[in-house]
Design a protein around this motif. Structure first.
Motif, mmCIF file in Angstrom:
data_model
loop_
_atom_site.group_PDB
_atom_site.id
_atom_site.type_symbol
_atom_site.label_atom_id
_atom_site.label_comp_id
_atom_site.label_asym_id
_atom_site.label_seq_id
_atom_site.Cartn_x
_atom_site.Cartn_y
_atom_site.Cartn_z
ATOM 1 N N ARG A 276 0.834 -1.215 0.000
ATOM 2 C CA ARG A 276 0.000 0.000 0.000
ATOM 3 C C ARG A 276 0.866 1.261 0.000
ATOM 4 O O ARG A 276 0.542 2.240 -0.666
ATOM 5 N N ALA A 277 1.995 1.192 0.729
ATOM 6 C CA ALA A 277 2.863 2.371 0.796
ATOM 7 C C ALA A 277 3.589 2.581 -0.538
ATOM 8 O O ALA A 277 3.725 3.708 -1.008
ATOM 9 N N MET A 278 4.044 1.485 -1.148
ATOM 10 C CA MET A 278 4.814 1.607 -2.385
ATOM 11 C C MET A 278 3.938 1.908 -3.583
ATOM 12 O O MET A 278 4.384 2.487 -4.568
ATOM 13 N N SER A 279 2.692 1.458 -3.535
ATOM 14 C CA SER A 279 1.812 1.598 -4.689
ATOM 15 C C SER A 279 0.417 1.977 -4.203
ATOM 16 O O SER A 279 -0.499 1.165 -4.183
ATOM 17 N N PRO A 280 0.263 3.254 -3.796
ATOM 18 C CA PRO A 280 -0.996 3.650 -3.147
ATOM 19 C C PRO A 280 -2.226 3.467 -4.037
ATOM 20 O O PRO A 280 -3.327 3.322 -3.529
#
Ligand code: 5AD
Ligand code: SF4
Length: 420
Positions: A276-280
């Motif tokens: 989720r953080a790398m590919s919101p």
């Protein structure tokens, strides 16, 4: 995978003769039933379905039972349904032409190696190319019959995959959809036992280098093999669709251990958080089994907690079904059916609630949609990179095109919008 196996069979049949597809069984000279065996219900349906075909089929028409239930039931199919002419296992697809020529034929060898077999060309959907990158599965999850029907995991040589991807993309399939029981374990073992030269992340990069390929999807990855390299390639490569399937199965570490999944609740949550953080913008879908043997109320709450924390955009959820040949089938601490049904409903109701919270946020957003099919009422349907289905008013002119669509009426399963 079954869709692709069916395409392979059609392609093989068409090598020397022209077979026309029909949806009307009364008209068919050959009836192929491609089966699943993951849960008990579809297996039970198989014999009633064969009965229906026998009743309505044309005189002399042949019936073949293919796929995982064919691998698993073998001879028993002839015994229970003597009208069946051939039984072809999930790893014996390439023998379809031999099968149709014989009065009776059985081939269910799960060690048969079709990993480098050059199947003929057939695609049901010209805009999307399914490509098998591995066959079988080495994982042996306690509940799963697949390793017993599709055999050990063997990767397809990367040269063949790249050639097939390039050919499909040049002929109009902008989307390449890689298939395997455990795709991100790609490259561990090729035919003959040799290790592959490249891993899954490297394969993704190489496919993305093909000019005509615009979108890449894959299923199913295993959470255990979601290493940083994989997440980085997924997040950073613009051709890789931002839709990740992360089959959770259970949120309880104790149940995951009994299932032999190889990861814990914390590991799963950490990977999902990182993703989720790398590919919101990415969506995350999952598979969940409720009421695996020994699942307590507390274990089930762990699953609910993971769902709450990850907020999956899509879930495929099932009641545990005991399958022959699996280790879980020997377990005696089963959960009663009433509790299992209640847990499934609780999970599905809460997920519907989560979707009701998420869906309105898509209103007025603009998504890139790849149009793949026509629907009723002059609508065309396609998918966003996140794998959301979008419908707009339109026809043939949209098929095979990627367009920006503004969402006007988001619903749980379909986002309605307008091309902008
Ligand atoms: N019972 C219920 N669900 C199962 N699945 C696999 N085996 C079983 C079983 N015995 C589910 C898993 C898997 C999906 C394809 O089917 O969730 O990811
Ligand atoms: Fe079955 Fe587990 Fe293999 Fe998936 S990874 S096919 S659930 S054994």
């Amino acid at each position: 995978m079954n869709v692709r196996d069916s395409e392979h069979m059609i392609a093989e049949l068409n090598r020397e003769e022209t077979y026309l597809l029909t949806k009307d069984a009364k008209e068919a000279d050959l009836i192929l039933i491609n089966t699943c065996s993951v849960r008990e219900k579809p297996v039970n349906k198989l014999f009633s379905e064969i009965g229906q075909f026998v009743k309505h089929k044309k005189h002399g028409a042949k019936i073949g039972v293919c796929g995982c239930s064919a691998s698993h039931l073998g001879e028993e199919i002839f015994k229970r349904a003597p009208e069946v002419n051939f039984v072809l296992g999930a790893r014996n697809v390439s023998k379809i032409r031999e099968a149709v020529l014989k009065e009776r034929f059985l081939s269910i060898d799960i060690n048969y190696d079709e990993s480098a077999y050059a199947f003929g060309e057939f695609r049901q959907n010209p805009y999307k190319a399914y490509i098998n990158i591995s066959i079988g599965c080495d994982k042996k999850c306690a509940f799963c019959i697949v390793p017993h029907t599709r055999g050990e995991e063997i990767s397809v040589p990367h040269e063949l995959i790249l050639k097939e991807a390039a050919r499909a993309a040049k002929s109009g399939a902008k989307e390449i959809f890689l298939l395997g029981q455990n795709v991100n374990n790609y490259g561990r073992r090729l035919s003959g036992g040799k290790r592959g030269e490249i891993n899954f992340s490297q394969l993704l990069v190489k496919i993305a280098e093909i000019d005509e390929v615009e979108r890449i999807r894959f299923t199913s990855p295993h959470p255990l093999h979601m290493d940083d390299e994989f997440l980085e390639v997924f997040a950073s490569n613009p051709k890789i669709c931002k839709s990740m399937h992360m089959p959770l199965q259970s949120g309880s570490t104790a149940i995951l251990k009994a299932m032999r999944r190889g990861y814990t609740k914390e590991w799963f949550l950490e990977r999902a958080k990182k993703l989720r953080a790398m590919s919101p913008q990415a969506s995350i879908s999952t598979d969940i089994i409720v009421a695996f043997p020994g699942e307590s109320e507390r274990d089930f709450m762990d699953t609910m907690e993971v769902m709450e924390e990850v907020r999956f955009e899509q879930i495929f959820s099932f009641k545990y079904s005991a399958r022959p040949l699996t280790t879980a089938a020997q377990m005696t601490n089963t959960v009663n059916n009433k509790t299992a049904s209640l847990r499934l409903k609780t999970l599905q109701d809460r997920h519907a609630g989560l979707l009701d919270e998420m869906t309105p946020n898509y209103k007025d957003r603009v998504f890139e949609v790849y149009f793949e099919e026509l629907r009723e009422n002059k609508m065309a349907a396609g998918r966003t990179s996140q794998n959301f289905t979008v419908c707009v008013e339109g026809g043939e002119e949209l098929l095979g095109k990627i367009k920006n669509v503004k969402i006007t009426r988001p619903q749980r399963l379909i986002l309605y919008g307008q091309v902008v």
